[in-house]
Design an enzyme around this catalytic site. Structure first.
Site, PDB file in Angstrom:
ATOM      1  N   THR A 133       0.797  -1.278   0.081  1.00 17.89           N
ATOM      2  CA  THR A 133       0.158  -0.112   0.066  1.00 17.89           C
ATOM      3  C   THR A 133       0.770   1.212   0.154  1.00 17.89           C
ATOM      4  OG1 THR A 133      -1.520  -1.306   1.253  1.00 17.89           O
ATOM      5  CG2 THR A 133      -1.990   1.280   1.302  1.00 17.89           C
ATOM      6  N   GLY A 191     -16.938  -0.062  19.210  1.00 16.02           N
ATOM      7  CA  GLY A 191     -16.135  -0.637  20.433  1.00 16.02           C
ATOM      8  C   GLY A 191     -15.078   0.272  20.726  1.00 16.02           C
ATOM      9  N   CYS A 200      -2.969  -1.912   9.081  1.00 15.88           N
ATOM     10  CA  CYS A 200      -3.114  -0.924   7.850  1.00 15.88           C
ATOM     11  C   CYS A 200      -3.826   0.280   7.986  1.00 15.88           C
ATOM     12  CB  CYS A 200      -3.910  -2.103   7.008  1.00 15.88           C
ATOM     13  SG  CYS A 200      -3.127  -3.502   6.484  1.00 15.88           S
ATOM     14  N   LYS A 258      -2.562   3.529   9.944  1.00 12.50           N
ATOM     15  CA  LYS A 258      -1.179   3.866   9.200  1.00 12.50           C
ATOM     16  C   LYS A 258      -1.728   4.394   7.605  1.00 12.50           C
ATOM     17  CE  LYS A 258       0.853   0.428   6.864  1.00 12.50           C
ATOM     18  NZ  LYS A 258       1.026   0.842   5.137  1.00 12.50           N
TER      19      LYS A 258
HETATM   20  C1  UDX Z   1      -7.982  -4.084   6.655  1.00 13.09           C
HETATM   21  C2  UDX Z   1      -8.835  -4.085   5.546  1.00 13.09           C
HETATM   22  O1  UDX Z   1     -10.046  -4.709   5.879  1.00 13.09           O
HETATM   23  C3  UDX Z   1      -8.233  -5.019   4.396  1.00 13.09           C
HETATM   24  O2  UDX Z   1      -9.100  -4.981   3.120  1.00 13.09           O
HETATM   25  C4  UDX Z   1      -6.949  -4.199   4.079  1.00 13.09           C
HETATM   26  O3  UDX Z   1      -6.161  -5.009   3.020  1.00 13.09           O
HETATM   27  C5  UDX Z   1      -5.810  -4.231   5.237  1.00 13.09           C
HETATM   28  O4  UDX Z   1      -6.528  -3.626   6.405  1.00 13.09           O
HETATM   29  P1  UDX Z   1      -7.294  -5.886   8.647  1.00 13.09           P
HETATM   30  O5  UDX Z   1      -6.399  -4.940   9.007  1.00 13.09           O
HETATM   31  O6  UDX Z   1      -6.756  -7.172   8.510  1.00 13.09           O
HETATM   32  O7  UDX Z   1      -7.572  -5.560   7.302  1.00 13.09           O
HETATM   33  O8  UDX Z   1      -8.558  -5.942   9.374  1.00 13.09           O
HETATM   34  P2  UDX Z   1     -10.044  -5.519   9.546  1.00 13.09           P
HETATM   35  O9  UDX Z   1     -10.909  -6.782   9.430  1.00 13.09           O
HETATM   36  O10 UDX Z   1     -10.263  -4.220   8.470  1.00 13.09           O
HETATM   37  O11 UDX Z   1     -10.178  -4.773  10.925  1.00 13.09           O
HETATM   38  C6  UDX Z   1      -9.550  -3.674  11.070  1.00 13.09           C
HETATM   39  C7  UDX Z   1      -9.888  -3.146  12.590  1.00 13.09           C
HETATM   40  O12 UDX Z   1     -10.943  -2.520  12.727  1.00 13.09           O
HETATM   41  C8  UDX Z   1      -9.625  -4.366  13.608  1.00 13.09           C
HETATM   42  O13 UDX Z   1      -9.044  -3.532  14.815  1.00 13.09           O
HETATM   43  C9  UDX Z   1     -11.191  -4.720  14.101  1.00 13.09           C
HETATM   44  O14 UDX Z   1     -11.315  -5.051  15.358  1.00 13.09           O
HETATM   45  C10 UDX Z   1     -11.721  -3.120  13.858  1.00 13.09           C
HETATM   46  N1  UDX Z   1     -13.253  -3.376  13.437  1.00 13.09           N
HETATM   47  C11 UDX Z   1     -13.887  -3.675  12.497  1.00 13.09           C
HETATM   48  C12 UDX Z   1     -13.993  -2.698  14.478  1.00 13.09           C
HETATM   49  O15 UDX Z   1     -13.822  -1.959  15.442  1.00 13.09           O
HETATM   50  N2  UDX Z   1     -15.513  -2.438  14.118  1.00 13.09           N
HETATM   51  C13 UDX Z   1     -15.889  -3.078  12.836  1.00 13.09           C
HETATM   52  O16 UDX Z   1     -17.250  -3.047  12.820  1.00 13.09           O
HETATM   53  C14 UDX Z   1     -14.970  -3.640  12.091  1.00 13.09           C
END
Ligand code: UDX
Length: 464
Positions: free
Chosen positions: A122, A257, A264, A267
């Site tokens: 990215t 929450g 990701c 950042k």
């Molecule tokens: C994210 C993107 O979803 C993905 O497409 C990209 O390639 C990389 O970044 P990831 O970091 O693996 O993926 O996690 P993700 O499932 O997106 O969750 C990110 C954060 O948001 C987590 O800490 C999760 O707990 C939080 N989250 C997610 C919430 O607090 N509420 C939600 O409703 C969804």
């Protein structure tokens, strides 16, 4: 196809194994022998469901190999995927591009034939075009190396599924031969009907950061609504359910929450703002700074709630359930759970952290905290249990059994994920983010009588 993958972190290791599963010959390269060692044996160097099986199948088939030698990797591939990290700069919000630049230069200097270099990391918009220039400048004249961009959208915990069955593919290309190579390479995925967007380099870079910005904004939106609910005694979960019924809004990523973390979202939205400012577009992206601020406030909210419930935090024993930034991952980078645990500790509490998979990573990142591998041991004598990462194991806990070992049955569910009715029926007072509290002492939000569980048992009827 013969493919080299540079960088074997969360992205590169899964991508390399996924390409081998699609039938390609793959060499994964990383400068870190600690990563390459397990990978060579077909073992995953981090926790990711389904990855060990995919890796061992690839390695056993002979289609997947790993090396620390850049010479071997450059010699091998006709297509070269750049999957190295673009971390946040130490002294600012921008992305540190030195690793992607170094890989492209290293490849260029060693090339002896025409190849396709494909960026997956990215990056701020405009980086791919700069890297194309770098490739051209450092490669032997007339070699005809091309650069394309193919952003990755994989989620930790679902990385294998997202690699083999992505929602969409995006190819940023400068010419049709590059597009043809990518179509050929992804044929097994494209055959399943996955949508494929072929576009310019800049748009392909933007698709990734725009997607992550939207997701971060969606989470912060519902967390901002949680702040409003807290003020007026509303319930953010019902609110999210009700607005999520509208197909234009959708219920996913509306879980209020303790907010987002990981390697990701945070950042990427910061790097996007930094790039926006360089482009004179600070105002267009100002909402991202607000999304970041809401997110950080939610971490403080848990600490404030804990101190309003316990009075002085100094000397109080607090059990934190969860250390990884999300379930099904051992990644603790920018983890809200660990950040809250550290803030509670800094405020004087004795914090004991449990996590099913990330304790060794957490221990490295936050050595000042205590860790326990067993939930009951972690909860023994606790004045407060704080649930911060919604692992399935925590949903399956028996609140009655856990209630026997704590000092008082007081819970903060920082993910709104536990069954509050079951916990309150077991004598727990449950506080949530953005929802009214439930349980025997639900109305008491400042320095509760101590110990609460004993008091709750004898006073239940009176309180109710
Ligand atoms: C994210 C993107 O979803 C993905 O497409 C990209 O390639 C990389 O970044 P990831 O970091 O693996 O993926 O996690 P993700 O499932 O997106 O969750 C990110 C954060 O948001 C987590 O800490 C999760 O707990 C939080 N989250 C997610 C919430 O607090 N509420 C939600 O409703 C969804």
């Amino acid at each position: 196809m013969r493919i080299s993958v540079y960088g074997t972190g969360y992205l590169g290791a899964v991508h390399a194994a996924g390409l081998a599963a699609m039938g390609h010959e793959v060499v994964g390269m990383d400068v870190d022998p600690m990563r390459i060692g397990p990978l060579e044996r077909g073992e995953a160097p981090f926790f990711e469901p389904g990855l060990p099986e995919l890796l061992s199948r690839g390695v056993e088939s002979g289609r997947l190999r790993f090396t620390t030698s850049i010479d071997t990797a450059v010699e091998f591939g006709d297509v070269h995927f750049v999957c190295v990290g673009t971390p946040q700069l130490r002294d600012g919000n921008g992305a540190d591009l030195r690793y992607v630049e170094a890989v492209v230069r290293d490849i260029a200097e060693r090339l002896d034939r025409s190849v396709l270099v494909v960026g997956k990391s990215t990056v701020p918009v405009g980086t791919a075009r700069q890297l194309a220039g770098l490739l051209h400048d450092h490669a032997r004249p007339g070699l005809g190396a091309r650069l394309a961009w193919n952003p990755e959208f994989l989620r930790e915990g679902f990385a294998v599924e997202d690699t083999l069955r992505p929602d969409r593919l995006v190819f940023g290309v400068e010419d049709s031969p590059s597009e043809e190579i990518l179509r050929d390479l992804y044929r097994p995925v494209l055959q399943t009907g996955v949508p494929c967007y072929v576009t310019d380099l800049e748009t392909s870079e933007l698709v990734k950061v725009a997607a992550n910005s939207f997701l971060a904004m969606k989470i912060s939106f519902i967390n901002a609504m949680a702040e409003v609910c807290e003020q007026v005694d509303g319930d953010v979960v019902t609110l999210a359910d009700a607005i999520g019924e509208d197909a234009r809004i959708g219920r996913r990523f509306l879980n209020a929450g303790v907010g987002f973390g990981g390697g990701c979202l945070g950042k990427d939205i910061r790097a996007f703002q930094a790039r926006g400012a360089e482009l004179g577009l600070a105002d267009s992206l100002a909402f991202l700074a607000e999304a970041d601020r809401v997110n950080d406030r939610r971490r403080d909210r848990v600490v404030d709630l804990a101190s309003s419930l316990l009075g002085e935090l100094a000397g109080r024993r607090i059990t934190v359930l969860g250390a990884s930034f999300k379930p099904d991952s051992d990644d603790v980078r920018d983890s809200p759970a660990l950040a809250v645990a550290r803030r509670l500790h800094a405020a004087g509490a004795q914090v004991v952290v449990h996590d099913p998979e990330s304790i060794s990573n957490a221990r490295q990142a936050a050595p000042e905290l205590s860790y326990e591998h067993d939930v009951e041991v972690a909860a023994r004598g606790a004045d407060l249990v704080v649930h911060l990462t919604e692992w399935r194991q925590y949903g399956a806990l028996d609140p009655r059994e856990l209630g026997e070992v704590v000092s008082q049955r007081l819970l903060i569910d920082g993910r709104n994920a536990l069954d509050r009715d079951a916990w309150s029926a077991a004598g727990w007072t449950c506080h949530s983010l953005g929802r009214p509290s439930v349980g025997p002492w639900a109305g008491v939000t400042s320095a509760v009588p101590f110990p609460l569980s004993a008091a709750a048992d004898s006073n239940k009827e009176e309180v109710a």
